[in-house]
Design a protein around this motif. Structure first.
Motif, mmCIF file in Angstrom:
data_model
loop_
_atom_site.group_PDB
_atom_site.id
_atom_site.type_symbol
_atom_site.label_atom_id
_atom_site.label_comp_id
_atom_site.label_asym_id
_atom_site.label_seq_id
_atom_site.Cartn_x
_atom_site.Cartn_y
_atom_site.Cartn_z
ATOM 1 N N SER A 19 59.523 24.979 -6.942
ATOM 2 C CA SER A 19 59.656 24.967 -5.490
ATOM 3 C C SER A 19 59.035 23.698 -4.942
ATOM 4 O O SER A 19 58.170 23.084 -5.570
ATOM 5 N N LEU A 21 58.552 21.423 -0.869
ATOM 6 C CA LEU A 21 58.906 21.171 0.516
ATOM 7 C C LEU A 21 59.791 19.934 0.532
ATOM 8 O O LEU A 21 59.459 18.915 -0.083
ATOM 9 N N ARG A 23 62.333 17.438 3.082
ATOM 10 C CA ARG A 23 62.823 17.028 4.402
ATOM 11 C C ARG A 23 64.004 16.111 4.161
ATOM 12 O O ARG A 23 64.007 15.307 3.221
ATOM 13 N N SER A 24 65.037 16.209 5.006
ATOM 14 C CA SER A 24 66.216 15.367 4.815
ATOM 15 C C SER A 24 66.573 14.650 6.113
ATOM 16 O O SER A 24 66.239 15.108 7.204
ATOM 17 N N ARG A 54 73.885 26.216 -2.308
ATOM 18 C CA ARG A 54 73.020 26.399 -1.136
ATOM 19 C C ARG A 54 72.346 25.056 -0.804
ATOM 20 O O ARG A 54 71.142 24.959 -0.609
ATOM 21 N N ILE A 56 71.278 21.221 0.567
ATOM 22 C CA ILE A 56 70.625 20.636 1.731
ATOM 23 C C ILE A 56 71.588 19.593 2.300
ATOM 24 O O ILE A 56 72.065 18.727 1.564
ATOM 25 N N THR A 60 67.070 17.793 8.263
ATOM 26 C CA THR A 60 66.269 19.020 8.282
ATOM 27 C C THR A 60 64.792 18.688 8.322
ATOM 28 O O THR A 60 64.362 17.654 7.806
ATOM 29 N N ASP A 61 64.021 19.572 8.921
ATOM 30 C CA ASP A 61 62.567 19.463 8.912
ATOM 31 C C ASP A 61 62.063 19.947 7.547
ATOM 32 O O ASP A 61 62.840 20.438 6.722
ATOM 33 N N TRP A 62 60.777 19.838 7.307
ATOM 34 C CA TRP A 62 60.195 20.284 6.048
ATOM 35 C C TRP A 62 60.535 21.757 5.825
ATOM 36 O O TRP A 62 60.234 22.601 6.663
ATOM 37 N N THR A 63 61.173 22.046 4.703
ATOM 38 C CA THR A 63 61.588 23.399 4.347
ATOM 39 C C THR A 63 61.302 23.617 2.875
ATOM 40 O O THR A 63 61.589 22.742 2.057
ATOM 41 N N ARG A 64 60.754 24.799 2.536
ATOM 42 C CA ARG A 64 60.519 25.106 1.126
ATOM 43 C C ARG A 64 61.818 25.594 0.500
ATOM 44 O O ARG A 64 62.467 26.486 1.008
ATOM 45 N N HIS A 65 62.181 24.970 -0.604
ATOM 46 C CA HIS A 65 63.350 25.344 -1.392
ATOM 47 C C HIS A 65 62.866 25.719 -2.783
ATOM 48 O O HIS A 65 61.795 25.274 -3.223
#
Length: 129
Positions: A19, A21, A23-24, A54, A56, A60-65
């Motif tokens: 996993s 964080l 950001r794009s 799924r 990215i 996008t803001d910081w998101t945990r993937h």
């Protein structure tokens, strides 16, 4: 892509979650974390997930993937992982974690655990002409 590779010995028999964080910015095609478990005896890839289903996209803001795969108990030799960007755009990655998780966490490799087929008409009965 950026990636690392390590020996699988310490993780054999475990369900492993990668996993991070992410950001794009202006990702035109797609991006995603990825992980691959490579086997012994000439088998190159035992299981793989690159988040393509799924992905990215855009900004996008910081998101945990996360990507979750099973590491086979006897035949896993290497674990490769990283992040990839297909097409124009920018990615940032931080807080990367690799951890063993329990069987209650589903894998993300599309490896179905279904015992019986479903929807054998492939949605045909739901179509209107």
């Amino acid at each position: 892509t950026i990636m690392q590779q390590l020996k699988a010995k310490a993780y054999r028999g475990e369900r492993l979650r990668l996993s991070a964080l992410v950001r794009s910015e202006d990702v035109e095609r797609w991006a995603g974390l990825w992980m691959r478990i490579d086997g012994t005896s000439g088998r190159s890839s035992l299981t793989f997930d690159n988040m393509h289903d799924r992905s990215i996209t855009g900004t996008t803001d910081w998101t945990r993937h996360a990507v979750v795969l099973d590491v086979a108990a006897s035949e896993s030799e290497k674990i490769a992982f990283g992040i990839l960007l297909s097409g124009p755009g920018k990615l940032w990655i931080t807080d990367v974690k690799i951890e063993a998780v329990g069987p209650d966490v589903p894998t993300t490799d599309g490896n179905l655990q279904r015992d019986h087929p479903i929807n054998l008409d492939f949605g045909q009965s739901n179509r209107s002409n």
